[in-house]
Design an enzyme around this catalytic site. Sequence first.
Site, PDB file in Angstrom:
ATOM      1  N   ARG A 222      64.641  15.438  14.548  1.00  0.00           N
ATOM      2  CA  ARG A 222      65.003  16.672  15.254  1.00  0.00           C
ATOM      3  C   ARG A 222      65.635  16.340  16.602  1.00  0.00           C
ATOM      4  O   ARG A 222      65.199  15.423  17.275  1.00  0.00           O
ATOM      5  CB  ARG A 222      63.743  17.525  15.474  1.00  0.00           C
ATOM      6  CG  ARG A 222      63.465  18.430  14.299  1.00  0.00           C
ATOM      7  CD  ARG A 222      62.126  19.098  14.354  1.00  0.00           C
ATOM      8  NE  ARG A 222      61.796  19.748  15.617  1.00  0.00           N
ATOM      9  CZ  ARG A 222      60.711  20.477  15.796  1.00  0.00           C
ATOM     10  NH1 ARG A 222      59.867  20.670  14.783  1.00  0.00           N
ATOM     11  NH2 ARG A 222      60.462  21.026  16.955  1.00  0.00           N
TER      12      ARG A 222
ATOM     13  N   ARG B  55      57.929  11.163  14.527  1.00  0.00           N
ATOM     14  CA  ARG B  55      58.200  12.096  13.419  1.00  0.00           C
ATOM     15  C   ARG B  55      59.613  11.965  12.850  1.00  0.00           C
ATOM     16  O   ARG B  55      60.580  11.802  13.583  1.00  0.00           O
ATOM     17  CB  ARG B  55      58.011  13.540  13.912  1.00  0.00           C
ATOM     18  CG  ARG B  55      58.472  14.557  12.865  1.00  0.00           C
ATOM     19  CD  ARG B  55      58.094  15.960  13.192  1.00  0.00           C
ATOM     20  NE  ARG B  55      58.528  16.383  14.506  1.00  0.00           N
ATOM     21  CZ  ARG B  55      58.123  17.505  15.083  1.00  0.00           C
ATOM     22  NH1 ARG B  55      57.264  18.298  14.466  1.00  0.00           N
ATOM     23  NH2 ARG B  55      58.550  17.822  16.278  1.00  0.00           N
TER      24      ARG B  55
ATOM     25  N   ARG C 263      54.308  33.145  20.676  1.00  0.00           N
ATOM     26  CA  ARG C 263      54.329  32.086  21.670  1.00  0.00           C
ATOM     27  C   ARG C 263      54.332  32.636  23.088  1.00  0.00           C
ATOM     28  O   ARG C 263      54.368  31.870  24.043  1.00  0.00           O
ATOM     29  CB  ARG C 263      55.615  31.292  21.496  1.00  0.00           C
ATOM     30  CG  ARG C 263      55.412  29.889  21.004  1.00  0.00           C
ATOM     31  CD  ARG C 263      56.798  29.363  20.697  1.00  0.00           C
ATOM     32  NE  ARG C 263      56.847  27.960  20.694  1.00  0.00           N
ATOM     33  CZ  ARG C 263      56.965  27.221  19.587  1.00  0.00           C
ATOM     34  NH1 ARG C 263      56.996  27.779  18.415  1.00  0.00           N
ATOM     35  NH2 ARG C 263      57.052  25.922  19.681  1.00  0.00           N
TER      36      ARG C 263
ATOM     37  N   ARG D 220      58.962  20.978  26.491  1.00  0.00           N
ATOM     38  CA  ARG D 220      58.314  21.818  25.464  1.00  0.00           C
ATOM     39  C   ARG D 220      56.822  21.958  25.763  1.00  0.00           C
ATOM     40  O   ARG D 220      56.240  23.024  25.596  1.00  0.00           O
ATOM     41  CB  ARG D 220      58.529  21.209  24.072  1.00  0.00           C
ATOM     42  CG  ARG D 220      59.943  21.414  23.569  1.00  0.00           C
ATOM     43  CD  ARG D 220      60.317  20.451  22.459  1.00  0.00           C
ATOM     44  NE  ARG D 220      59.480  20.542  21.277  1.00  0.00           N
ATOM     45  CZ  ARG D 220      59.466  19.629  20.307  1.00  0.00           C
ATOM     46  NH1 ARG D 220      60.248  18.566  20.388  1.00  0.00           N
ATOM     47  NH2 ARG D 220      58.686  19.788  19.262  1.00  0.00           N
TER      48      ARG D 220
ATOM     49  N   LYS E 146      50.897  21.894  13.401  1.00  0.00           N
ATOM     50  CA  LYS E 146      50.990  23.261  12.853  1.00  0.00           C
ATOM     51  C   LYS E 146      51.735  23.251  11.515  1.00  0.00           C
ATOM     52  O   LYS E 146      51.276  23.818  10.532  1.00  0.00           O
ATOM     53  CB  LYS E 146      51.733  24.200  13.839  1.00  0.00           C
ATOM     54  CG  LYS E 146      51.094  24.282  15.219  1.00  0.00           C
ATOM     55  CD  LYS E 146      51.821  25.253  16.135  1.00  0.00           C
ATOM     56  CE  LYS E 146      53.224  24.834  16.539  1.00  0.00           C
ATOM     57  NZ  LYS E 146      53.326  23.585  17.319  1.00  0.00           N
TER      58      LYS E 146
HETATM   59  P1  AP5 Z   1      53.863  18.661  12.860  1.00  0.00           P
HETATM   60  O1  AP5 Z   1      52.990  19.206  11.788  1.00  0.00           O
HETATM   61  O2  AP5 Z   1      55.315  18.600  12.609  1.00  0.00           O
HETATM   62  O3  AP5 Z   1      53.543  19.398  14.262  1.00  0.00           O
HETATM   63  P2  AP5 Z   1      53.950  20.829  14.815  1.00  0.00           P
HETATM   64  O4  AP5 Z   1      52.758  21.369  15.529  1.00  0.00           O
HETATM   65  O5  AP5 Z   1      54.563  21.646  13.736  1.00  0.00           O
HETATM   66  O6  AP5 Z   1      55.007  20.387  15.905  1.00  0.00           O
HETATM   67  P3  AP5 Z   1      56.428  21.001  16.287  1.00  0.00           P
HETATM   68  O7  AP5 Z   1      57.131  19.940  17.074  1.00  0.00           O
HETATM   69  O8  AP5 Z   1      57.121  21.547  15.076  1.00  0.00           O
HETATM   70  O9  AP5 Z   1      56.000  22.177  17.229  1.00  0.00           O
HETATM   71  P4  AP5 Z   1      56.857  22.986  18.201  1.00  0.00           P
HETATM   72  O10 AP5 Z   1      55.979  24.138  18.443  1.00  0.00           O
HETATM   73  O11 AP5 Z   1      57.324  22.246  19.389  1.00  0.00           O
HETATM   74  O12 AP5 Z   1      58.226  23.248  17.368  1.00  0.00           O
HETATM   75  P5  AP5 Z   1      58.783  24.502  16.598  1.00  0.00           P
HETATM   76  O13 AP5 Z   1      59.621  24.001  15.511  1.00  0.00           O
HETATM   77  O14 AP5 Z   1      57.728  25.482  16.315  1.00  0.00           O
HETATM   78  O15 AP5 Z   1      53.312  17.206  13.201  1.00  0.00           O
HETATM   79  C1  AP5 Z   1      53.981  16.369  14.138  1.00  0.00           C
HETATM   80  C2  AP5 Z   1      53.968  14.910  13.637  1.00  0.00           C
HETATM   81  O16 AP5 Z   1      52.631  14.441  13.677  1.00  0.00           O
HETATM   82  C3  AP5 Z   1      54.432  14.746  12.184  1.00  0.00           C
HETATM   83  O17 AP5 Z   1      55.131  13.533  12.061  1.00  0.00           O
HETATM   84  C4  AP5 Z   1      53.122  14.707  11.363  1.00  0.00           C
HETATM   85  O18 AP5 Z   1      53.257  13.909  10.195  1.00  0.00           O
HETATM   86  C5  AP5 Z   1      52.152  14.078  12.369  1.00  0.00           C
HETATM   87  N1  AP5 Z   1      50.793  14.621  12.283  1.00  0.00           N
HETATM   88  C6  AP5 Z   1      50.416  15.923  12.066  1.00  0.00           C
HETATM   89  N2  AP5 Z   1      49.069  16.035  12.086  1.00  0.00           N
HETATM   90  C7  AP5 Z   1      48.588  14.789  12.353  1.00  0.00           C
HETATM   91  C8  AP5 Z   1      47.244  14.266  12.501  1.00  0.00           C
HETATM   92  N3  AP5 Z   1      46.154  15.041  12.410  1.00  0.00           N
HETATM   93  N4  AP5 Z   1      47.125  12.936  12.783  1.00  0.00           N
HETATM   94  C9  AP5 Z   1      48.241  12.126  12.890  1.00  0.00           C
HETATM   95  N5  AP5 Z   1      49.514  12.569  12.726  1.00  0.00           N
HETATM   96  C10 AP5 Z   1      49.684  13.899  12.479  1.00  0.00           C
HETATM   97  O19 AP5 Z   1      59.733  25.141  17.731  1.00  0.00           O
HETATM   98  C11 AP5 Z   1      60.881  24.442  18.176  1.00  0.00           C
HETATM   99  C12 AP5 Z   1      61.579  25.251  19.260  1.00  0.00           C
HETATM  100  O20 AP5 Z   1      62.001  26.513  18.720  1.00  0.00           O
HETATM  101  C13 AP5 Z   1      60.716  25.634  20.474  1.00  0.00           C
HETATM  102  O21 AP5 Z   1      60.701  24.599  21.428  1.00  0.00           O
HETATM  103  C14 AP5 Z   1      61.447  26.894  20.971  1.00  0.00           C
HETATM  104  O22 AP5 Z   1      62.619  26.558  21.696  1.00  0.00           O
HETATM  105  C15 AP5 Z   1      61.890  27.566  19.680  1.00  0.00           C
HETATM  106  N6  AP5 Z   1      60.896  28.529  19.198  1.00  0.00           N
HETATM  107  C16 AP5 Z   1      60.155  28.431  18.035  1.00  0.00           C
HETATM  108  N7  AP5 Z   1      59.339  29.492  17.912  1.00  0.00           N
HETATM  109  C17 AP5 Z   1      59.547  30.276  19.009  1.00  0.00           C
HETATM  110  C18 AP5 Z   1      58.974  31.495  19.461  1.00  0.00           C
HETATM  111  N8  AP5 Z   1      58.005  32.119  18.755  1.00  0.00           N
HETATM  112  N9  AP5 Z   1      59.412  31.996  20.635  1.00  0.00           N
HETATM  113  C19 AP5 Z   1      60.392  31.400  21.356  1.00  0.00           C
HETATM  114  N10 AP5 Z   1      60.969  30.218  20.989  1.00  0.00           N
HETATM  115  C20 AP5 Z   1      60.544  29.671  19.817  1.00  0.00           C
HETATM  116 MG    MG Z   2      56.464  22.470  13.396  1.00  0.00          MG
END
Ligand code: AP5
Ligand code: MG
Length: 216
Positions: free
Chosen positions: A161, A127, A88, A172, A13
């Site tokens: 992270r 990552r 979410r 997660r 994402k």
């Molecule tokens: P990356 O692009 O970083 O993936 P991502 O989908 O952004 O993954 P996240 O871990 O950030 O998602 P998340 O939803 O768990 O975390 P968030 O920060 O939103 O890619 C991942 C890796 O793969 C990178 O190294 C990249 O280079 C590589 N990659 C990407 N695409 C690729 C491809 N096609 N092929 C190969 N490699 C690839 O949330 C964190 C926490 O915050 C949650 O757990 C929750 O506690 C809280 N939170 C956030 N939003 C909310 C909400 N709306 N409601 C409640 N709690 C929330």
């Molecule tokens: Mg992310």
Amino acid sequence: MIVILLGPPGAGKGTQAQRLKENYGLMHLSTGDILRQEIAKGTELGLKAKEVMDAGGLVPDEYVIKMIEDKINQPDYKAGVILDGFPRTTQQAITLDEMLEQYNKKIDAVIEIKVDDEQLIKRISGRYSCAECGVCYNKYFKKPAEEGICDVCGSTEFKHRSDDNEETVKKRLEAYYKETMPIIPYYVGKSILKTVDGMRDIDEVSAEINSLLEKK
Ligand code: AP5
Ligand code: MG
């Protein structure tokens, strides 16, 4: 244009949001990034969020909804926004619709990025990001051109992270399947959901997302 990127942890994402931001001049709004900034600043919200995030759970709806509300109506967001990691929960999705209606806005597309669990765990365990400018890398899939030096700012400091460990990632993923997947039928019902195969490489996934958005 308002685009939602939906997908499990590690689906790409953030990576795709960064590209959409560059291609379409949209703002990138990641609730995860905002929460991590709050943690870094040591705010009350940050302290509450850290515990939940490190345990792999979801931060309560009221906090994240307030964060989005504070941003989405600012002048910078007029041209459009990519919502990364929000909504979410079904409650967040419903509240977002109500909020947008109030401002005469609507969601143009919800893009679901699908990736197998095994691949997600590999992406997350590989990552890391630049400690200086925050750009994201991966030890398996996306290394800097010169090992140990950030392509963008030249820094040699990198960070991981705290929720990117195997135990938390499993939690997660559970939260995604239990609390976030139920949003999918909600958007199918509104005929705005598009699904892309996120197992392909970053450029191929970007190309498919761009072609879906160009049809809009
Ligand atoms: P990356 O692009 O970083 O993936 P991502 O989908 O952004 O993954 P996240 O871990 O950030 O998602 P998340 O939803 O768990 O975390 P968030 O920060 O939103 O890619 C991942 C890796 O793969 C990178 O190294 C990249 O280079 C590589 N990659 C990407 N695409 C690729 C491809 N096609 N092929 C190969 N490699 C690839 O949330 C964190 C926490 O915050 C949650 O757990 C929750 O506690 C809280 N939170 C956030 N939003 C909310 C909400 N709306 N409601 C409640 N709690 C929330
Ligand atoms: Mg992310």
